[in-house]
Design an enzyme around this catalytic site. Sequence first.
Site, short mmCIF file in Angstrom:
data_model
loop_
_atom_site.label_atom_id
_atom_site.label_comp_id
_atom_site.label_asym_id
_atom_site.label_seq_id
_atom_site.Cartn_x
_atom_site.Cartn_y
_atom_site.Cartn_z
CD GLU A 129 -1.47 -2.12 2.00
OE1 GLU A 129 -0.21 -2.18 2.75
OE2 GLU A 129 -2.28 -3.20 1.90
CE1 TYR A 164 7.33 0.63 -3.40
CE2 TYR A 164 5.45 2.00 -3.02
CZ TYR A 164 6.58 1.66 -2.47
OH TYR A 164 7.18 1.39 -1.13
C1 COA Z 1 10.32 5.89 -1.79
C2 COA Z 1 11.90 5.71 -1.54
C3 COA Z 1 12.26 4.28 -0.78
C4 COA Z 1 12.50 5.88 -2.48
O1 COA Z 1 14.12 5.43 -2.58
P1 COA Z 1 15.41 6.12 -3.28
O2 COA Z 1 16.54 5.50 -2.98
O3 COA Z 1 15.24 7.73 -3.00
O4 COA Z 1 14.77 5.97 -4.75
P2 COA Z 1 15.81 5.42 -6.08
O5 COA Z 1 16.87 6.38 -6.04
O6 COA Z 1 16.18 4.11 -6.18
O7 COA Z 1 14.84 5.82 -7.20
C5 COA Z 1 14.16 4.82 -8.01
C6 COA Z 1 13.03 5.35 -8.91
O8 COA Z 1 11.89 5.87 -7.87
C7 COA Z 1 11.37 6.86 -8.44
N1 COA Z 1 11.73 8.05 -7.56
C8 COA Z 1 12.25 7.90 -6.24
N2 COA Z 1 12.36 9.05 -5.79
C9 COA Z 1 11.41 9.94 -6.55
C10 COA Z 1 11.28 11.36 -6.31
N3 COA Z 1 11.37 12.05 -5.15
N4 COA Z 1 10.49 11.74 -7.25
C11 COA Z 1 9.86 11.24 -8.40
N5 COA Z 1 10.45 9.83 -8.61
C12 COA Z 1 11.04 9.29 -7.77
C13 COA Z 1 11.91 6.94 -9.86
O9 COA Z 1 11.15 6.49 -10.65
C14 COA Z 1 13.36 6.51 -9.68
O10 COA Z 1 13.87 6.17 -11.01
P3 COA Z 1 15.02 7.23 -12.01
O11 COA Z 1 15.94 7.41 -10.75
O12 COA Z 1 15.26 6.25 -12.93
O13 COA Z 1 13.93 8.42 -12.15
C15 COA Z 1 12.54 6.77 -0.42
O14 COA Z 1 12.05 7.91 -1.30
C16 COA Z 1 11.97 6.92 0.88
O15 COA Z 1 12.37 6.15 1.58
N6 COA Z 1 10.93 7.71 1.22
C17 COA Z 1 10.52 7.88 2.51
C18 COA Z 1 9.86 6.67 2.85
C19 COA Z 1 8.47 6.15 2.09
O16 COA Z 1 7.85 6.96 1.49
N7 COA Z 1 8.54 4.92 1.82
C20 COA Z 1 7.44 4.28 1.04
C21 COA Z 1 6.29 4.04 1.75
S1 COA Z 1 4.99 3.27 0.72
#
Ligand code: COA
Length: 152
Positions: free
Chosen positions: A109, A121
Site C-alpha cells: 500500500e 513501484y
Molecule cells: C520511496 C523511497 C524508498 C525511494 O528511495 P530512493 O533511494 O530515493 O529511490 P531511487 O533513487 O532508488 O529511485 C528509483 C526510482 O523511484 C522513483 N523515484 C524515487 N524518488 C523519487 C522522487 N522524489 N520523485 C519522483 N520519482 C522518484 C523514480 O522512478 C526512480 O527512478 P529514476 O532514478 O530512474 O528516476 C524513498 O523516497 C523513501 O525512503 N521515502 C520515504 C519513505 C517512504 O515513503 N517509503 C515508501 C512507503 S510506501
Amino acid sequence: MKSLGRDLWLRPMSSADLDAVLAIEFRAYSVPWSRNNLAESLAYGHHCVCLMQEQRLIGYYISQTIVDEAHLLNICIDPDLQRRGLGELLLQEWMLAAREEGASRALLEVRVSNPAAQALYQKLGFQLLSRRKGYYRTLTGKEDGLVMARTI
Ligand SMILES: CC(C)(COP(=O)(O)OP(=O)(O)OC[C@H]1O[C@@H](n2cnc3c(N)ncnc32)[C@H](O)[C@@H]1OP(=O)(O)O)[C@@H](O)C(=O)NCCC(=O)NCCS
C-alpha cells in the site's frame, strides 16, 4: 548477511537497531512508525531487514509473507541518501528474497500523497489494484491508500 557490492550489504534487523531505524523513520515520514510498531514487527517475526553501507544503517524494509503473497509493510532510505538508486535496489532485493521464500506475488500500500514511492513501484512493474479510503493517518486526519501488486 548478503553483500551487494559498493560497500552495501543486507542483514536482519534486531532490537539493537531500533534507535538508528527510528532516527531515519522520523526524518523520512511525517507520520512515522513508533518504537512500539517496530518492536512488534520484530516480535511477530516479520522480515525486518537493514540496508547497510559499511557499518552505517542507511535503509530498511519490513515485510510479511503469507503463503504465496509477500506484503511490504515499510521501505525506507535515509533522506540524506535518497535518489541514488538505493530504494530500487532494496525493493529488488525484497522481491528476490520473497521469491526465494516461495512467494509468487508482491503486494503493498502507498499513500496517495507519496508520488516518489508510487513512481518507484511503477518503475518496477507494480500495478494499481484498488484504492483504500482513509487507510492512513495523517497529521490532521486520514488519507487514502493505493494498493499495488505485481507477480514475482
Ligand atoms: C520511496 C523511497 C524508498 C525511494 O528511495 P530512493 O533511494 O530515493 O529511490 P531511487 O533513487 O532508488 O529511485 C528509483 C526510482 O523511484 C522513483 N523515484 C524515487 N524518488 C523519487 C522522487 N522524489 N520523485 C519522483 N520519482 C522518484 C523514480 O522512478 C526512480 O527512478 P529514476 O532514478 O530512474 O528516476 C524513498 O523516497 C523513501 O525512503 N521515502 C520515504 C519513505 C517512504 O515513503 N517509503 C515508501 C512507503 S510506501
